[in-house]
Enzyme design. Structure first.
Site, PDB file in Angstrom:
ATOM      1  N   GLY A 254       5.561   3.246   0.108  1.00 44.84           N
ATOM      2  CA  GLY A 254       6.203   4.102  -0.903  1.00 44.84           C
ATOM      3  C   GLY A 254       5.345   4.143  -2.150  1.00 44.84           C
TER       4      GLY A 254
ATOM      5  N   SER B 118       0.854  -1.186   0.000  1.00 49.56           N
ATOM      6  CA  SER B 118       0.000   0.000   0.000  1.00 49.56           C
ATOM      7  C   SER B 118       0.893   1.240   0.000  1.00 49.56           C
ATOM      8  CB  SER B 118      -0.889   0.012   1.235  1.00 49.56           C
ATOM      9  OG  SER B 118      -0.111   0.348   2.366  1.00 49.56           O
ATOM     10  N   LYS B 119       0.245   2.395   0.011  1.00 53.57           N
ATOM     11  CA  LYS B 119       0.984   3.667  -0.046  1.00 53.57           C
ATOM     12  C   LYS B 119       2.028   3.770   1.060  1.00 53.57           C
ATOM     13  CE  LYS B 119      -1.555   6.854  -2.789  1.00 53.57           C
ATOM     14  NZ  LYS B 119      -2.977   6.521  -2.887  1.00 53.57           N
ATOM     15  N   ARG B 120       1.751   3.106   2.179  1.00 57.54           N
ATOM     16  CA  ARG B 120       2.701   3.170   3.293  1.00 57.54           C
ATOM     17  C   ARG B 120       4.089   2.669   2.875  1.00 57.54           C
ATOM     18  NH1 ARG B 120       1.933  -0.582   6.750  1.00 57.54           N
ATOM     19  NH2 ARG B 120       0.378  -1.640   5.489  1.00 57.54           N
TER      20      ARG B 120
END
Ligand code: GLU
Length: 467
Positions: free
Chosen positions: A247, A243-245
C-alpha cells in the site's frame, strides 16, 4: 547526557519521503530534542542521475508536514565535492589509498571467476601491491581505492544491536573516488559526519554492513568514531520488507488520505520504540520519553489498521475549530466550501466518530455541505418509493408548522406523524427521512442531523425528495 548531541537525517532525493525514512528522521529528531541537541538535514545527492528537484521538494515538504523542523541545513553533498576530494588526497598522500587502473571488463571477468569458484566477489588488490597504484602520472583512467588494513578486527557497540565484530580480512579495498571523479557513499558519509561533528549516527540497519568500512575510514583519517544506532527494519503484514505492495509507502500519500501529522508521528515512533503500554502520545510526550536504548533489534510491522486507529484517537482530541480548519482542504477537494464555521463545526463533530481520517470525515459529512442531495440510487429506490413519499408528506407539514426548531419539538412531530400513519417501527419513517436529507441510509442519529441541518435546509430537501 550533555547538550552537545548532534544528529543528522541524510536522505537521498531519489524518491519521496517514505515510511522508513520518516521513522529514521523522527528517531533522530526526537533524540536531538530530548537531549536539547542539534538536528541536521543533509541531502545525499551525489548520484546526480537519480536525484531530482521534485523528490527533494517532496522530502522537505514531508518533513515540514510532520513538524520535524531541522536546526542546520539542508546541506547538499553535491556542493561539497571539493571537501571530499581534499580528504581523498590526504589518504593518498598518507599511503592509505591508491589509484586503481583495472578496467571494468577486467574486474568483471575476475568477479565471475570468483563466483563460479563459490567465493565472495572481492577486489583482488592487483593495484594495491608494488608501486603500481602510486604512478599518478599514468594517463589511463583510474579510480581511487581505500587501502583496507588486513589485520585484526573492527569492533563497535551499536546502541540497538549490541556488539558488532568484523574481521578486517572480509573487507576489500573499496572505491572511494570513482573514475569520473565523484566520491562514493562510504567516503562522503564519513567526511560529512566528521565535519558536521555528528555524535550519533542513527539510521536504518540496511546500512549495518557499511559501518565497519566507515569505521576504518575514521581510523585512517584520524577522527573519533561516533556512536551508532541501527534501527530495525519496518516490515509489511506479511513480514517482508515494507514496499509498494503493502500500500502507500510515501508520507505524502498519508497526508492526501487525511492522516494528521501528529498521529503519523505517534504511529511512526511506535515502530521500534515503546514506553510501557502507552499507545497515544503527543509530540511533547514523545520528546520527553524517547530513549534510544529502548529501541530493540527485531523488525516492526507497519499495520495500517493500527495507524488508522491512532489517527482516530488524535482526531477525537481536536477542538471543533481545529476540526473545521483541518477538514476544509478535504471538503474543498470534493468541491465543497465552508461558509458558516459554526454550522461546519456541528456537522463535522456529529461524524467525528465514524470518520477515521480527515478525508473520510469530509466524505461522510459532505451531505451537510451540498446544495443538492446526491442520492444513493439503491437507497432512493428502497425508501423514497411511493410509500416513502406518502409518509414523508405529513411529516413535512408538521415540520413546517413548527415555530421552534429543537430536538424536543422535532421528536414530537415525528412521533405524531408516526402514530397518524400507523407506522409500527420507527425505522420505517426514519429511513425515508434520512434518505431524503442525506442521500444515504447511514448517518448520525436522525434527530441530531435534523437539528444541525436546520429548518430551512430540512424543508428544502424534503420538498425536493417529494417531487
Ligand atoms: N543517504 C543514505 C540513505 O538514504 C543515508 C545513509 C546514512 O544515514 O548514513 O540511505
Amino acid at each position: 547526557m550533555t547538550n552537545n548531541v548532534r544528529v543528522r537525517f541524510a536522505p537521498s532525493p531519489t524518491g519521496h519521503l517514505h515510511i522508513g525514512g520518516a521513522r529514521t528522521a523522527l528517531f533522530n529528531y526526537l533524540f536531538a530534542r530530548h537531549h536539547r541537541g542539534t538536528f541536521i538535514l543533509r541531502i545525499e545527492d551525489t548520484d546526480q542521475e537519480r536525484s531530482t528537484k521534485e523528490f527533494l521538494e517532496s522530502i522537505l515538504k514531508g518533513m515540514e508536514w510532520l513538524g520535524m523542523e531541522w536546526d542546520e541545513g539542508p546541506f547538499h553533498q553535491f556542493e561539497r565535492l571539493a571537501v571530499y576530494r581534499e580528504h581523498v588526497e590526504k589518504l593518498l598522500k598518507a599511503g592509505k589509498a591508491y589509484r586503481c587502473y583495472c578496467t571494468p571488463e577486467e574486474l568483471e571477468v575476475k568477479r565471475k571467476a570468483l563466483l563460479a569458484a563459490g567465493g565472495k566477489p572481492k577486489y583482488d588488490g592487483k593495484c594495491r601491491t608494488g608501486d603500481r597504484g602510486l604512478r599518478t602520472t599514468e594517463r589511463k583512467p583510474s579510480c581511487i581505492r581505500f587501502k583496507t588494513p588486513q589485520e585484526g578486527l573492527v569492533e563497535f557497540n551499536d546502541i540497538c544491536r549490541g556488539r558488532i565484530v568484523t574481521d578486517r580480512k572480509e573487507l576489500d579495498d573499496m572505491i572511494i573516488l570513482r573514475t569520473d571523479g565523484t566520491p562514493t557513499y562510504n567516503l562522503t558519509v564519513v567526511v560529512d559526519d566528521v565535519t558536521m561533528k555528528i555524535t550519533h549516527v542513527i539510521r536504518g540497519d540496511d546500512h549495518l554492513n557499511n559501518t565497519p568500512r566507515q569505521i576504518q575510514l575514521y581510523e585512517a583519517l584520524g577522527f573519533a568514531v561516533p556512536q551508532f544506532a541501527h534501527l530495525p527494519m519496518i516490515h509489511g503484514s506479511d513480514k517482508k520488507k515494507l514496499s509498494k505492495r503493502h500500500g502507500a509507502v510515501s508520507v505524502v500519500e498519508y497526508q492526501e488520505q487525511g492522516f494528521l501529522p501528529e498521529a503519523m508521528l505517534n504511529y511512526l515512533a511506535r515502530l521500534g520504540w515503546s514506553s510501557g503500554d502507552q499507545e497515544i502520545f503527543t509530540k511533547k510526550e514523545l520528546i520527553e520519553k524517547f530513549d534510544l536504548n529502548a529501541v530493540g533489534k527485531s523488525p516492526s510491522i507497519f499495520d495500517i489498521g493500527k495507524c488508522t486507529w491512532v489517527n482516530s484517537q488524535h482526531l477525537a482530541k481536536l477542538s471543533e475549530r481545529e476540526l473545521v480548519e483541518k477538514t476544509k482542504p478535504y471538503l474543498k477537494g470534493l468541491g465543497l466550501k465552508v461558509e458558516d464555521a459554526e454550522y461546519a463545526a456541528k456537522a463535522l463533530h456529529s461524524e467525528r466518530e465514524r470518520g477515521k481520517t480527515l478525508k473520510e470525515l469530509a466524505e461522510i459529512s459532505a451531505f451537510y455541505f451540498r446544495d443538492e442531495v446526491v442520492w444513493d440510487e439503491k437507497a432512493k429506490a428502497k425508501w423514497l418509493d411511493e410509500k416513502g413519499k406518502k409518509h414523508l408528506k405529513p411529516l413535512l407539514e408538521k415540520f413546517q408548522a413548527l415555530s421552534r426548531w429543537n430536538e424536543e419539538e422535532i421528536k414530537q412531530s415525528f412521533a405524531a406523524a408516526q402514530q397518524e400513519l400507523g407506522i409500527q417501527k420507527m425505522l420505517d419513517l426514519a429511513q425515508p427521512l434520512r434518505t431524503a436529507l442525506t442521500g444515504t441510509t447511514v448517518s448520525p442519529g436522525i434527530f441530531e442531523v435534523l437539528v444541525i441541518l436546520g429548518k430551512e435546509r430540512v424543508l428544502k430537501r424534503l420538498g425536493k425528495a417529494l417531487v
